[in-house]
Design a protein around this motif. Structure first.
Motif, mmCIF file in Angstrom:
data_model
loop_
_atom_site.group_PDB
_atom_site.id
_atom_site.type_symbol
_atom_site.label_atom_id
_atom_site.label_comp_id
_atom_site.label_asym_id
_atom_site.label_seq_id
_atom_site.Cartn_x
_atom_site.Cartn_y
_atom_site.Cartn_z
ATOM 1 N N LEU A 18 0.851 -1.194 0.000
ATOM 2 C CA LEU A 18 0.000 0.000 0.000
ATOM 3 C C LEU A 18 0.885 1.242 0.000
ATOM 4 C CD1 LEU A 18 -2.874 1.056 -0.046
ATOM 5 C CD2 LEU A 18 -2.829 1.160 2.448
ATOM 6 N N THR A 19 1.175 1.727 -1.181
ATOM 7 C CA THR A 19 2.095 2.862 -1.332
ATOM 8 C C THR A 19 2.111 3.299 -2.789
ATOM 9 O OG1 THR A 19 4.383 3.589 -0.981
ATOM 10 C CG2 THR A 19 4.095 1.297 -1.670
ATOM 11 N N CYS A 20 2.890 4.319 -3.063
ATOM 12 C CA CYS A 20 3.126 4.763 -4.438
ATOM 13 C C CYS A 20 3.945 3.690 -5.169
ATOM 14 C CB CYS A 20 3.925 6.054 -4.351
ATOM 15 S SG CYS A 20 4.365 6.798 -5.905
ATOM 16 N N ASP A 65 11.119 18.996 -8.377
ATOM 17 C CA ASP A 65 11.391 17.562 -8.286
ATOM 18 C C ASP A 65 12.687 17.426 -7.508
ATOM 19 O OD1 ASP A 65 9.746 15.454 -9.160
ATOM 20 O OD2 ASP A 65 10.029 16.010 -11.264
ATOM 21 N N GLY A 66 12.794 16.364 -6.758
ATOM 22 C CA GLY A 66 14.026 16.156 -5.995
ATOM 23 C C GLY A 66 13.795 15.142 -4.900
ATOM 24 N N GLY A 67 14.884 14.738 -4.286
ATOM 25 C CA GLY A 67 14.781 13.785 -3.186
ATOM 26 C C GLY A 67 16.089 13.743 -2.429
ATOM 27 N N PHE A 107 13.626 10.683 1.083
ATOM 28 C CA PHE A 107 12.588 11.723 1.074
ATOM 29 C C PHE A 107 12.328 12.180 -0.358
ATOM 30 C CE2 PHE A 107 14.113 11.767 5.357
ATOM 31 C CZ PHE A 107 13.006 12.106 6.125
ATOM 32 N N SER A 108 11.123 12.720 -0.546
ATOM 33 C CA SER A 108 10.757 13.255 -1.855
ATOM 34 C C SER A 108 10.489 14.758 -1.745
ATOM 35 C CB SER A 108 9.479 12.567 -2.360
ATOM 36 O OG SER A 108 8.965 13.261 -3.480
ATOM 37 N N PHE A 109 11.047 15.530 -2.699
ATOM 38 C CA PHE A 109 10.738 16.966 -2.782
ATOM 39 C C PHE A 109 9.991 17.250 -4.083
ATOM 40 C CE2 PHE A 109 14.960 16.702 -0.497
ATOM 41 C CZ PHE A 109 14.382 16.722 0.771
ATOM 42 N N GLN A 110 9.159 16.309 -4.461
ATOM 43 C CA GLN A 110 8.342 16.402 -5.672
ATOM 44 C C GLN A 110 7.248 17.462 -5.452
ATOM 45 O OE1 GLN A 110 5.170 14.751 -5.227
ATOM 46 N NE2 GLN A 110 4.386 14.830 -7.311
ATOM 47 N N ALA A 111 6.548 17.826 -6.529
ATOM 48 C CA ALA A 111 5.668 19.002 -6.538
ATOM 49 C C ALA A 111 4.731 19.122 -5.333
ATOM 50 C CB ALA A 111 4.860 19.001 -7.834
ATOM 51 N N GLU A 123 13.538 3.269 5.183
ATOM 52 C CA GLU A 123 12.279 3.982 5.396
ATOM 53 C C GLU A 123 12.011 4.887 4.194
ATOM 54 O OE1 GLU A 123 12.304 6.115 9.193
ATOM 55 O OE2 GLU A 123 13.910 4.779 9.835
ATOM 56 N N ASP A 124 10.888 4.656 3.520
ATOM 57 C CA ASP A 124 10.443 5.582 2.481
ATOM 58 C C ASP A 124 9.643 6.676 3.197
ATOM 59 O OD1 ASP A 124 9.003 6.996 0.594
ATOM 60 O OD2 ASP A 124 8.521 5.250 -0.652
ATOM 61 N N CYS A 125 10.268 7.861 3.288
ATOM 62 C CA CYS A 125 9.684 8.955 4.092
ATOM 63 C C CYS A 125 9.043 10.016 3.200
ATOM 64 C CB CYS A 125 10.767 9.602 4.934
ATOM 65 S SG CYS A 125 11.733 8.427 5.905
ATOM 66 N N VAL A 171 9.878 0.092 4.692
ATOM 67 C CA VAL A 171 8.607 0.571 5.248
ATOM 68 C C VAL A 171 8.278 1.951 4.694
ATOM 69 C CG1 VAL A 171 8.799 -0.747 7.402
ATOM 70 C CG2 VAL A 171 9.731 1.578 7.301
ATOM 71 N N VAL A 172 7.000 2.271 4.711
ATOM 72 C CA VAL A 172 6.530 3.597 4.301
ATOM 73 C C VAL A 172 5.767 4.181 5.493
ATOM 74 C CG1 VAL A 172 4.961 4.856 2.748
ATOM 75 C CG2 VAL A 172 6.275 2.897 1.891
ATOM 76 N N HIS A 173 6.044 5.425 5.833
ATOM 77 C CA HIS A 173 5.285 6.075 6.909
ATOM 78 C C HIS A 173 4.042 6.700 6.268
ATOM 79 C CE1 HIS A 173 8.795 5.363 9.362
ATOM 80 N NE2 HIS A 173 9.547 6.121 8.581
HETATM 81 C C1 PLP Z 1 5.439 6.851 -0.766
HETATM 82 C C2 PLP Z 1 6.172 7.472 -1.918
HETATM 83 N N1 PLP Z 1 7.407 7.050 -2.212
HETATM 84 C C3 PLP Z 1 8.111 7.558 -3.230
HETATM 85 C C4 PLP Z 1 7.579 8.559 -4.008
HETATM 86 C C5 PLP Z 1 8.370 9.044 -5.177
HETATM 87 O O1 PLP Z 1 8.747 10.357 -5.075
HETATM 88 P P1 PLP Z 1 9.361 11.123 -6.323
HETATM 89 O O2 PLP Z 1 8.212 11.630 -7.122
HETATM 90 O O3 PLP Z 1 10.172 12.227 -5.693
HETATM 91 O O4 PLP Z 1 10.190 10.196 -7.079
HETATM 92 C C6 PLP Z 1 6.304 9.047 -3.752
HETATM 93 C C7 PLP Z 1 5.721 10.097 -4.601
HETATM 94 O O5 PLP Z 1 4.566 10.443 -4.514
HETATM 95 C C8 PLP Z 1 5.565 8.484 -2.663
HETATM 96 O O6 PLP Z 1 4.347 8.895 -2.373
#
Ligand code: PLP
Length: 392
Positions: free
Chosen positions: A99-101, A213-215, A201-205, A177-179, A145-147
């Motif tokens: 359950l995640t992106c 975009d960034g991380g 971490f994600s610095f997306q829009a 950890e996917d933060c 894991v995803v928070h």
């Molecule tokens: C849980 C999760 N992981 C990873 C990402 C990917 O991030 P990025 O768009 O910076 O690649 C996202 C983007 O929405 C996300 O929600």
């Protein structure tokens, strides 16, 4: 009331891009500076992040997806951490949440690493640590894991599980950890991004903090950090002394084009202060408001969150009976809601990893997310609560 069913009035979005005036007005200085690739601005943004996370081992990238790709590449090719835990056989695998992106899990498969699904806790939408304990075996090299929504996974229990695993198998699986949802989150008094694990971490829009975009990857040791800095740019050492400034000397390992550039870094740095000093608190306050106002609503269930954690809700997740009707009801009242992420395990591309996930099955048709971020003011949030309480 400013929001009514008349479509000429404005809607309350589920996400909104935050761009500070300082970023928008001054980015042209960078654009016209003659230097827009990775340069001093990337160093400055990394320094801001290092201070914020209180972690010297921060490596920026051009997205969280590339950050994760790089982490799994390192897990496969070099090993991670002091003990260089590494994918070595075809049975070796990463345990992860469905359950995640897609961005969380696609990098595992893209690195030709075996993946196994862990079930999802219906009270938090995070990985179920009970299910994790059942699925661990000697081939588990990493747990991802995803928070979810910014609510931290119980990292104390996860560490206990890791220690027990070590006693049994003689090594510690790597915790990643996917933060992406969890910039600014705290658990057990520790900031997410400095927990002793590897975090991305994600610095997306539409994230809390955007650089367009960034991380970044936050490591827990200098060796992995230095390796990642090489690999994010083809394997080339940017600091080496060269005979010809355009031509690198020997490259020891194949790398990628995953580095951040100065334009993104400048925007990230200029957005940082308003986000950390103001916006995150609005996410926290709105989440707490919903916790109180929605706790006794018929046909609606809240997540069961611990009060020990600071949650800058990136999304606010609820479970509702008759979700389709709920979504139509909210849409009719100009409030955008969504499930946000499709479960990853049902896609054809993931067919070979299919698993029985009864916990996820038990609530996936009820979950939905409502607007919670800094753009939701007091008037908007009470309108959202009122609309929900009307029933659907
Ligand atoms: C849980 C999760 N992981 C990873 C990402 C990917 O991030 P990025 O768009 O910076 O690649 C996202 C983007 O929405 C996300 O929600």
């Amino acid at each position: 009331m400013i929001y009514n069913t008349d479509m000429t009035t404005k809607t309350i979005p589920l996400f909104k891009v935050f761009m500070s005036e300082a970023a928008a007005e001054n980015v042209s200085d960078i654009l016209s500076s003659g230097y827009i690739a990775q340069g001093p601005e990337v160093d400055k943004f990394e320094n801001v992040l290092k201070k914020y996370f209180n972690n010297e081992n921060v490596v920026t990238t051009n997205s969280a997806t590339s950050a994760l790709h790089l982490v799994f590449h390192m897990l496969k090719e070099f090993g991670l951490g002091e003990n260089k835990i590494k994918i070595e056989t075809e049975q070796d695998h990463v345990l992860t949440t469905p359950l995640t992106c897609t961005a969380t899990n696609w990098p595992i498969v893209a690195n030709n690493i075996n993946l196994k699904w862990v079930d999802v806790d219906p009270s938090s939408c995070n990985m179920s640590l009970d299910s994790l304990e059942e699925k661990l075996n000697k081939n588990t090299k990493a747990v991802l894991v995803v928070h979810w929504g910014g609510y931290p996974v119980d990292l104390e229990r996860l560490q206990l599980i890791q220690n027990n695993f070590n006693e049994k198998y003689g090594f510690k699986f790597v915790i990643i950890e996917d933060c992406a949802h969890a910039f600014g989150s705290n658990a057990f008094g520790r900031q997410i991004g400095n927990t002793g694990n590897i975090s991305t971490f994600s610095f997306q829009a539409i994230k809390h903090l955007t650089s367009v975009d960034g991380g970044c990857i936050n490591f827990n040791n200098i060796n992995d950090t230095e390796k990642a800095k090489l690999l994010r740019w083809y394997g080339i050492d940017r600091n080496e002394n060269r005979k010809d400034f355009r031509c690198e000397s020997d490259i020891q390992s194949i790398g990628f084009k995953f580095h951040m550039n100065d334009v993104n870094a400048f925007i990230g740095r200029k957005n940082f202060q308003p986000v950390t000093e103001n916006l995150l608190q609005i996410h926290i306050n709105n989440g707490k408001y919903y916790n109180e106002e929605l706790k006794n609503v018929d046909y609606l269930e809240l997540m069961n969150y611990s009060n020990d954690f600071e949650v800058p809700y990136w999304i606010y997740t609820i479970k509702v009976k008759n979700r389709d009707a709920f979504m139509k009801h909210m849409e009719k009242h100009n409030i955008i809601v969504s499930r946000v992420h499709e479960r990853n395990d049902k896609h054809t591309a993931m067919a070979e990893y299919v698993a029985d996930l009864p916990l996820l099955e038990s609530f996936i048709d009820e979950m939905v997310c409502i607007p919670v971020g800094w753009w939701v003011g007091e008037e908007e949030r009470s309108y959202i609560v009122e609309t929900i309480k009307k029933g659907w």
